[in-house]
Design a protein around this motif. Structure first.
Motif, PDB file in Angstrom:
ATOM      1  N   VAL A   1      -3.666  82.649 -96.035  1.00 27.93           N
ATOM      2  CA  VAL A   1      -4.643  82.127 -95.179  1.00 27.93           C
ATOM      3  C   VAL A   1      -4.605  82.960 -93.743  1.00 27.93           C
ATOM      4  O   VAL A   1      -5.533  83.422 -93.423  1.00 27.93           O
ATOM      5  CB  VAL A   1      -4.318  80.645 -94.706  1.00 27.93           C
ATOM      6  N   SER A   2      -3.527  83.602 -93.483  1.00 28.12           N
ATOM      7  CA  SER A   2      -3.371  84.464 -92.480  1.00 28.12           C
ATOM      8  C   SER A   2      -4.058  85.889 -92.491  1.00 28.12           C
ATOM      9  O   SER A   2      -5.092  86.312 -91.693  1.00 28.12           O
ATOM     10  CB  SER A   2      -2.028  84.761 -91.891  1.00 28.12           C
ATOM     11  N   ILE A   3      -3.909  86.142 -93.843  1.00 30.29           N
ATOM     12  CA  ILE A   3      -4.584  87.478 -94.238  1.00 30.29           C
ATOM     13  C   ILE A   3      -6.073  87.527 -94.396  1.00 30.29           C
ATOM     14  O   ILE A   3      -6.743  88.068 -93.641  1.00 30.29           O
ATOM     15  CB  ILE A   3      -3.756  88.199 -95.553  1.00 30.29           C
ATOM     16  N   LEU A   4      -6.682  86.471 -95.008  1.00 35.50           N
ATOM     17  CA  LEU A   4      -7.976  86.282 -95.157  1.00 35.50           C
ATOM     18  C   LEU A   4      -8.467  86.064 -93.817  1.00 35.50           C
ATOM     19  O   LEU A   4      -9.728  86.294 -93.325  1.00 35.50           O
ATOM     20  CB  LEU A   4      -8.020  84.968 -96.341  1.00 35.50           C
ATOM     21  N   GLY A   5      -7.795  85.122 -93.073  1.00 33.44           N
ATOM     22  CA  GLY A   5      -8.672  84.963 -91.675  1.00 33.44           C
ATOM     23  C   GLY A   5      -8.636  86.175 -90.923  1.00 33.44           C
ATOM     24  O   GLY A   5      -9.823  86.334 -90.355  1.00 33.44           O
ATOM     25  N   ASN A   6      -7.532  86.899 -90.795  1.00 35.23           N
ATOM     26  CA  ASN A   6      -7.656  88.040 -90.007  1.00 35.23           C
ATOM     27  C   ASN A   6      -8.875  89.240 -90.714  1.00 35.23           C
ATOM     28  O   ASN A   6      -9.350  89.720 -89.766  1.00 35.23           O
ATOM     29  CB  ASN A   6      -6.435  88.751 -89.795  1.00 35.23           C
ATOM     30  N   ALA A   7      -8.736  89.196 -91.762  1.00 34.42           N
ATOM     31  CA  ALA A   7      -9.583  90.058 -92.505  1.00 34.42           C
ATOM     32  C   ALA A   7     -11.206  89.646 -92.359  1.00 34.42           C
ATOM     33  O   ALA A   7     -11.882  90.482 -91.939  1.00 34.42           O
ATOM     34  CB  ALA A   7      -9.533  90.139 -94.062  1.00 34.42           C
ATOM     35  N   GLY A   8     -11.446  88.237 -92.377  1.00 27.33           N
ATOM     36  CA  GLY A   8     -12.556  87.743 -91.925  1.00 27.33           C
ATOM     37  C   GLY A   8     -13.203  88.200 -90.461  1.00 27.33           C
ATOM     38  O   GLY A   8     -14.259  88.652 -90.087  1.00 27.33           O
ATOM     39  N   LEU A   9     -12.297  88.041 -89.506  1.00 26.86           N
ATOM     40  CA  LEU A   9     -12.383  88.325 -87.892  1.00 26.86           C
ATOM     41  C   LEU A   9     -12.679  89.743 -87.928  1.00 26.86           C
ATOM     42  O   LEU A   9     -13.532  90.142 -87.282  1.00 26.86           O
ATOM     43  CB  LEU A   9     -11.175  87.864 -87.231  1.00 26.86           C
ATOM     44  N   ALA A  10     -11.862  90.592 -88.631  1.00 24.73           N
ATOM     45  CA  ALA A  10     -12.107  92.120 -88.573  1.00 24.73           C
ATOM     46  C   ALA A  10     -13.463  92.542 -88.955  1.00 24.73           C
ATOM     47  O   ALA A  10     -14.133  93.445 -88.541  1.00 24.73           O
ATOM     48  CB  ALA A  10     -11.082  92.796 -89.515  1.00 24.73           C
TER      49      ALA A  10
ATOM     50  N   ASP B   1     -15.370  98.308 -96.037  1.00 23.91           N
ATOM     51  CA  ASP B   1     -15.315  98.071 -97.128  1.00 23.91           C
ATOM     52  C   ASP B   1     -14.002  98.038 -97.614  1.00 23.91           C
ATOM     53  O   ASP B   1     -13.367  97.099 -98.692  1.00 23.91           O
ATOM     54  CB  ASP B   1     -15.623  99.469 -97.930  1.00 23.91           C
ATOM     55  N   SER B   2     -12.951  98.576 -96.976  1.00 24.91           N
ATOM     56  CA  SER B   2     -11.656  98.307 -97.125  1.00 24.91           C
ATOM     57  C   SER B   2     -11.069  96.970 -96.886  1.00 24.91           C
ATOM     58  O   SER B   2     -10.206  96.358 -97.686  1.00 24.91           O
ATOM     59  CB  SER B   2     -10.752  99.468 -96.474  1.00 24.91           C
ATOM     60  N   ILE B   3     -11.610  96.446 -95.616  1.00 26.05           N
ATOM     61  CA  ILE B   3     -11.301  95.063 -95.353  1.00 26.05           C
ATOM     62  C   ILE B   3     -11.709  94.102 -96.410  1.00 26.05           C
ATOM     63  O   ILE B   3     -11.207  93.122 -96.863  1.00 26.05           O
ATOM     64  CB  ILE B   3     -11.825  94.669 -93.937  1.00 26.05           C
ATOM     65  N   ARG B   4     -13.068  94.318 -96.999  1.00 27.25           N
ATOM     66  CA  ARG B   4     -13.592  93.545 -97.909  1.00 27.25           C
ATOM     67  C   ARG B   4     -12.738  93.591 -99.299  1.00 27.25           C
ATOM     68  O   ARG B   4     -12.478  92.513 -99.807  1.00 27.25           O
ATOM     69  CB  ARG B   4     -15.058  93.946 -98.378  1.00 27.25           C
ATOM     70  N   GLN B   5     -12.058  94.681 -99.406  1.00 30.39           N
ATOM     71  CA  GLN B   5     -11.064  94.927-100.651  1.00 30.39           C
ATOM     72  C   GLN B   5      -9.991  93.805-100.262  1.00 30.39           C
ATOM     73  O   GLN B   5      -9.306  93.416-101.408  1.00 30.39           O
ATOM     74  CB  GLN B   5     -11.004  96.411-100.833  1.00 30.39           C
ATOM     75  N   ILE B   6      -9.518  93.931 -99.265  1.00 27.43           N
ATOM     76  CA  ILE B   6      -8.438  93.298 -98.778  1.00 27.43           C
ATOM     77  C   ILE B   6      -8.850  91.704 -99.005  1.00 27.43           C
ATOM     78  O   ILE B   6      -7.959  90.899 -99.586  1.00 27.43           O
ATOM     79  CB  ILE B   6      -7.985  93.433 -97.367  1.00 27.43           C
TER      80      ILE B   6
ATOM     81  N   VAL C   1     -10.939  90.476-101.358  1.00 22.37           N
ATOM     82  CA  VAL C   1     -10.920  90.101-102.728  1.00 22.37           C
ATOM     83  C   VAL C   1      -9.503  90.063-103.229  1.00 22.37           C
ATOM     84  O   VAL C   1      -9.359  89.077-103.935  1.00 22.37           O
ATOM     85  CB  VAL C   1     -11.749  91.228-103.395  1.00 22.37           C
ATOM     86  N   ALA C   2      -8.517  90.950-103.004  1.00 21.20           N
ATOM     87  CA  ALA C   2      -7.523  90.771-103.400  1.00 21.20           C
ATOM     88  C   ALA C   2      -6.630  89.852-102.858  1.00 21.20           C
ATOM     89  O   ALA C   2      -5.879  88.924-103.589  1.00 21.20           O
ATOM     90  CB  ALA C   2      -6.540  92.117-102.983  1.00 21.20           C
ATOM     91  N   SER C   3      -6.910  89.560-101.533  1.00 19.27           N
ATOM     92  CA  SER C   3      -6.178  88.190-101.172  1.00 19.27           C
ATOM     93  C   SER C   3      -6.727  86.938-101.963  1.00 19.27           C
ATOM     94  O   SER C   3      -5.812  85.788-102.010  1.00 19.27           O
ATOM     95  CB  SER C   3      -6.551  88.026 -99.625  1.00 19.27           C
TER      96      SER C   3
ATOM     97  N   ARG D   1      -7.748  86.888-104.985  1.00 20.02           N
ATOM     98  CA  ARG D   1      -7.154  86.648-106.060  1.00 20.02           C
ATOM     99  C   ARG D   1      -5.833  86.167-106.136  1.00 20.02           C
ATOM    100  O   ARG D   1      -5.329  85.540-107.078  1.00 20.02           O
ATOM    101  CB  ARG D   1      -7.097  87.893-106.979  1.00 20.02           C
ATOM    102  N   ALA D   2      -5.198  86.584-105.070  1.00 19.06           N
ATOM    103  CA  ALA D   2      -3.685  86.309-104.890  1.00 19.06           C
ATOM    104  C   ALA D   2      -3.508  84.640-104.451  1.00 19.06           C
ATOM    105  O   ALA D   2      -2.888  83.920-105.233  1.00 19.06           O
ATOM    106  CB  ALA D   2      -3.138  86.919-103.725  1.00 19.06           C
ATOM    107  N   ALA D   3      -4.918  84.290-103.810  1.00 13.43           N
ATOM    108  CA  ALA D   3      -4.813  82.873-103.376  1.00 13.43           C
ATOM    109  C   ALA D   3      -5.132  82.039-104.825  1.00 13.43           C
ATOM    110  O   ALA D   3      -4.483  81.079-104.896  1.00 13.43           O
ATOM    111  CB  ALA D   3      -5.968  82.597-102.703  1.00 13.43           C
ATOM    112  N   ASP D   4      -5.919  82.914-105.857  1.00 19.53           N
ATOM    113  CA  ASP D   4      -6.025  81.996-106.946  1.00 19.53           C
ATOM    114  C   ASP D   4      -4.715  81.842-107.762  1.00 19.53           C
ATOM    115  O   ASP D   4      -4.423  80.887-108.408  1.00 19.53           O
ATOM    116  CB  ASP D   4      -7.139  82.615-107.921  1.00 19.53           C
ATOM    117  N   LEU D   5      -4.038  83.096-107.896  1.00 15.32           N
ATOM    118  CA  LEU D   5      -2.692  82.913-108.256  1.00 15.32           C
ATOM    119  C   LEU D   5      -1.635  81.898-107.979  1.00 15.32           C
ATOM    120  O   LEU D   5      -0.817  81.108-108.257  1.00 15.32           O
ATOM    121  CB  LEU D   5      -2.059  84.290-108.602  1.00 15.32           C
ATOM    122  N   THR D   6      -1.859  81.808-106.555  1.00 10.25           N
ATOM    123  CA  THR D   6      -0.892  80.853-105.833  1.00 10.25           C
ATOM    124  C   THR D   6      -1.328  79.495-106.029  1.00 10.25           C
ATOM    125  O   THR D   6      -0.626  78.542-106.352  1.00 10.25           O
ATOM    126  CB  THR D   6      -1.146  81.115-104.342  1.00 10.25           C
ATOM    127  N   ALA D   7      -2.683  79.411-106.385  1.00  6.94           N
ATOM    128  CA  ALA D   7      -3.181  77.848-106.658  1.00  6.94           C
ATOM    129  C   ALA D   7      -2.721  77.598-108.091  1.00  6.94           C
ATOM    130  O   ALA D   7      -2.316  76.272-108.249  1.00  6.94           O
ATOM    131  CB  ALA D   7      -4.774  77.982-106.497  1.00  6.94           C
TER     132      ALA D   7
END
Length: 709
Positions: free
Chosen positions: A591-600, A612-617, A619-621, A623-629
């Protein structure tokens, strides 16, 4: 009826004798002429006449035997011969008692002797039991006064009942006949109390040893006179003792029993003194009567002692002893029977009517008496009797019918033993044994008793059923013998016998598990063996208790498997908890990673390479959230969110998670439908269902290699 003993060797003459004897009521006994000993033994009984056959070559032997019978037993003797004999009979007594009869005159002479001579002879012998001596005295002594004196002493001896009375008369007789007061009677092989001494010192009485100058078996021994003691053949010690008494001569008179010399009458003199033949004959006659008197008193004493002994036994024996009449009256009872039936005296018992007063059932007495009359006896018959106070006792009876020589009934005679307490104890023991047997037979355990040799003493019903021994006689047989008889579970006997000896040697109980391998499944027995020993330490009884624990073992195995499943479930639950906790914490980080990536992204130029790099972050986050779910769904902590789901895509997304959840030896194979209809559901819950299915399939395969489609 009288008695005649004969030795006639001619059968025809014996028939004549039997005919004549029967007419005068005499019984005849035949004895072989050569057996003189048997003739003498027979004459010891009440015999009225002895008839001896006299061959021509045996006159002297037959006459000697006849005189011996006359002298010893006072029995008249008839000597049968072909020719007339001229025996040298020196005494009138012999002439009266011995008769020579020719065979040619046998029948008529025999009738005369039986009819006239025998009664006269009995009349002459009736005066005294020892009239042989009296008759002899009239012939061999011319001294009428001495003869009469001896007859007086004989008469006194006949009236004596004790040895002391005999001793007094002996002293008086010796004084009158031999004019001396010094004498002794010494018994051989008897207590010293039977001997007596008169006119001799205490030292002599104490130290003297009875001396026998004859062969003790020679009952015809003659008196032995020692005219000069100092130079006589007496033992040296005897001569020494007599010299201390200043005695110079003595004479020994034999005292005879039925078959041997029993003692001696010794007369002593202070001077050398030679007795006349008449005096010696008088002394011999006195000794003969003393012998008879001693035998009579000894027999009477023995009889009296025997009577007292048996009377004591009769009065003090534990068993009740009785004699009763056929009509039901007591004749004799002992103290034990009086006490047993609770009465006070013998007189009170004599008044009882047995069927009514003694028997609980009067009919029993009549039935028992009938049985005794038919069979002659009654053995160990148990019956119930009444005591005086009305109480009931149980007794064991032994009874017999006593009859006279003609077979006529005299009385009943028997014993009674009170077994009331024994019967009660026996009943209690039987009841206790029955109860114990019931308890043992009701036990589902196998119980076996064996002796020290391994033989079966008993077993309960469970053993009989388990091994098919209900119709088998197993008592007294060993395991090896019963192994062939048993219908089922034969291996048990082989295993059991192996441990018997080990248990005996260890002197304590032994426990082991016996396994019997069967075709379908093995049987398990929990076996305990307990040895018992006698007080002396020897082997007594071995108790074997076996319990079938086959089902218990099965339950234990099922319980163990269940416990393993529970442990596995607990491990999975712990894993779920761990996975949920990790997913929850990891989700917070995402949540913290996605929130900061969105603000950036909001602050950057969309065309920027950094964007582009932040958008990759992002997407990966995501997918990680899906795994966490998915982890949250696996742990059961996800929320119910209904969505339109394509099952094929959802399972493909879970592929990585599913593969790590199963064994490495198991291959996961996917076969998806390309045109699968979407469904509405909670993706998290669907994922959990899929995960559970795959996990269950993996556990079913176990550690083996396999595939899941």
């Amino acid at each position: 009826m009288g008695s005649i003993v004969e030795t006639i060797d001619d059968a025809g003459r014996r028939k004549i004798l039997e005919k004549v004897s029967q007419s005068f009521h005499y019984a005849v006994t035949h004895i072989d002429q050569c057996n003189s000993t048997q003739i003498l033994v027979q004459c010891e009984n009440e015999v009225d006449l002895l008839i001896l056959h006299c061959p021509e070559t045996s006159h002297d032997e037959v006459l000697s035997l006849a005189l011996k019978v006359v002298d010893r037993y006072h029995i008249p003797v008839v000597i049968l011969s072909e020719k007339e004999l001229s025996p040298d009979l020196r005494y009138e007594f012999h002439e009266v008692m011995v008769h020579n009869v020719l065979y040619s005159e046998f029948e008529s002479a025999l009738k005369s002797i039986i009819k006239f001579v025998l009664p006269q002879t009995k009349l002459r012998l009736k005066q005294t039991e020892f009239s042989q001596t009296s008759a002899n005295l009239k012939n061999f002594s011319t001294d009428y006064a001495a003869t009469q004196l001896l007859l007086t002493f004989v008469e006194k001896l006949n009236k004596t009942n004790t040895f002391d009375e005999v001793h007094v008369i002996t002293i008086e007789s010796v004084r009158e006949l031999f004019e001396t007061d010094i004498c002794s009677i010494q018994h051989y092989n008897q207590q010293r109390s039977f001997s007596f001494f008169c006119g001799l010192s205490d030292e002599y009485e104490t130290r003297c040893v009875p001396f026998c100058p004859w062969n003790v078996d020679d009952i015809d021994a003659k008196p032995t006179e020692f005219l000069n003691i100092e130079y006589s053949e007496l033992p040296q010690f005897e001569k020494y003792l007599l010299s201390q008494q200043s005695l110079k001569s003595c004479i020994y008179f034999p005292l005879t029993g039925q078959k041997r010399i029993i003692g001696t009458l010794v007369v002593y003199f202070n001077e050398m003194h030679a007795l006349s033949q008449e005096k010696i004959k008088l002394g011999r006659a006195l000794a003969h009567n003393l012998s008879a008197t001693f035998r009579r008193i000894s027999s009477h004493t023995q009889y009296r002692n025997s009577e007292l002994k048996y009377q004591s036994i009769f009065d003090n024996v534990v068993e009740g002893i009785y004699q009763s009449t056929k009509s039901g009256k007591f004749i004799t009872v002992n103290n034990s029977l009086i006490k047993m039936l609770g009465y006070d005296s013998e007189e009170e018992m004599m008044q009882l009517n047995l069927p009514v007063d003694i028997y609980l059932n009067p009919e029993d007495r009549y039935q028992l008496a009938k049985e005794v009359d038919e069979h002659g006896f009654l053995h160990d018959r148990q019956l119930r009797l009444k005591r005086k106070d009305g109480s009931i006792i149980t007794a064991i009876m032994n009874d017999r019918a006593v009859r006279d020589q003609s077979g006529e009934f005299l009385y009943y005679e028997g014993t009674l033993v009170d077994v009331t307490e024994k019967v009660q104890v026996q009943a209690e023991l039987e009841q206790s044994e029955k109860q114990l047997k019931t308890v043992i037979n009701s036990s589902p355990d196998l119980i076996i008793l064996k002796d020290a040799q391994g033989r079966w003493l008993g077993a309960n019903s469970a053993v009989e059923t388990k091994f098919g021994l209900r119709d088998v006689k197993y008592k007294g047989r060993t395991d090896q013998e019963l192994q062939a008889e048993a219908k089922t579970n034969k291996e048990f006997f082989e295993v059991s016998s192996k441990y018997d000896e080990t248990t005996w040697q260890q002197h304590e109980f032994k426990r082991y598990e016996a396994v019997i391998n069967k075709e379908d499944e093995p049987l398990y027995f929990d076996v305990v063996k307990v040895p018992s020993f006698t007080d002396s330490g020897s082997r007594w009884i071995l108790v074997t208790i076996a319990r079938d624990v086959t089902e218990i073992n099965k339950d234990q195995r099922r319980q163990l498997q269940l416990e393993k499943k529970i442990q596995h479930a607990q491990k999975l639950e712990s894993l779920y908890v761990l996975a949920g906790g990790i997913a929850h914490d990891f989700n917070n980080l995402l949540v913290s990673i996605l929130g900061n990536a969105g603000l950036a992204l909001m602050e950057l130029n969309p065309e920027s390479q950094v964007a582009d790099s932040i958008r990759q972050i992002e997407v990966a986050s995501q997918r990680a959230a899906d795994l966490t779910a998915q982890l949250l769904a696996y742990s059961g902590k996800g929320k119910f969110l209904l969505e339109i789901i394509n099952l094929s895509e959802l399972v493909q997304e879970m592929a990585n998670l599913l593969e790590v959840s199963i064994s490495k030896d198991i291959t996961l194979v996917y076969e998806f439908e390309t045109e699968l209809t979407p469904i509405e559901g909670d993706p998290t819950q669907i994922r959990q269902v899929v995960m559970n299915l795959i996990t269950n399939a993996s556990e079913a395969i176990g550690k083996k290699w396999g595939r899941i489609h």
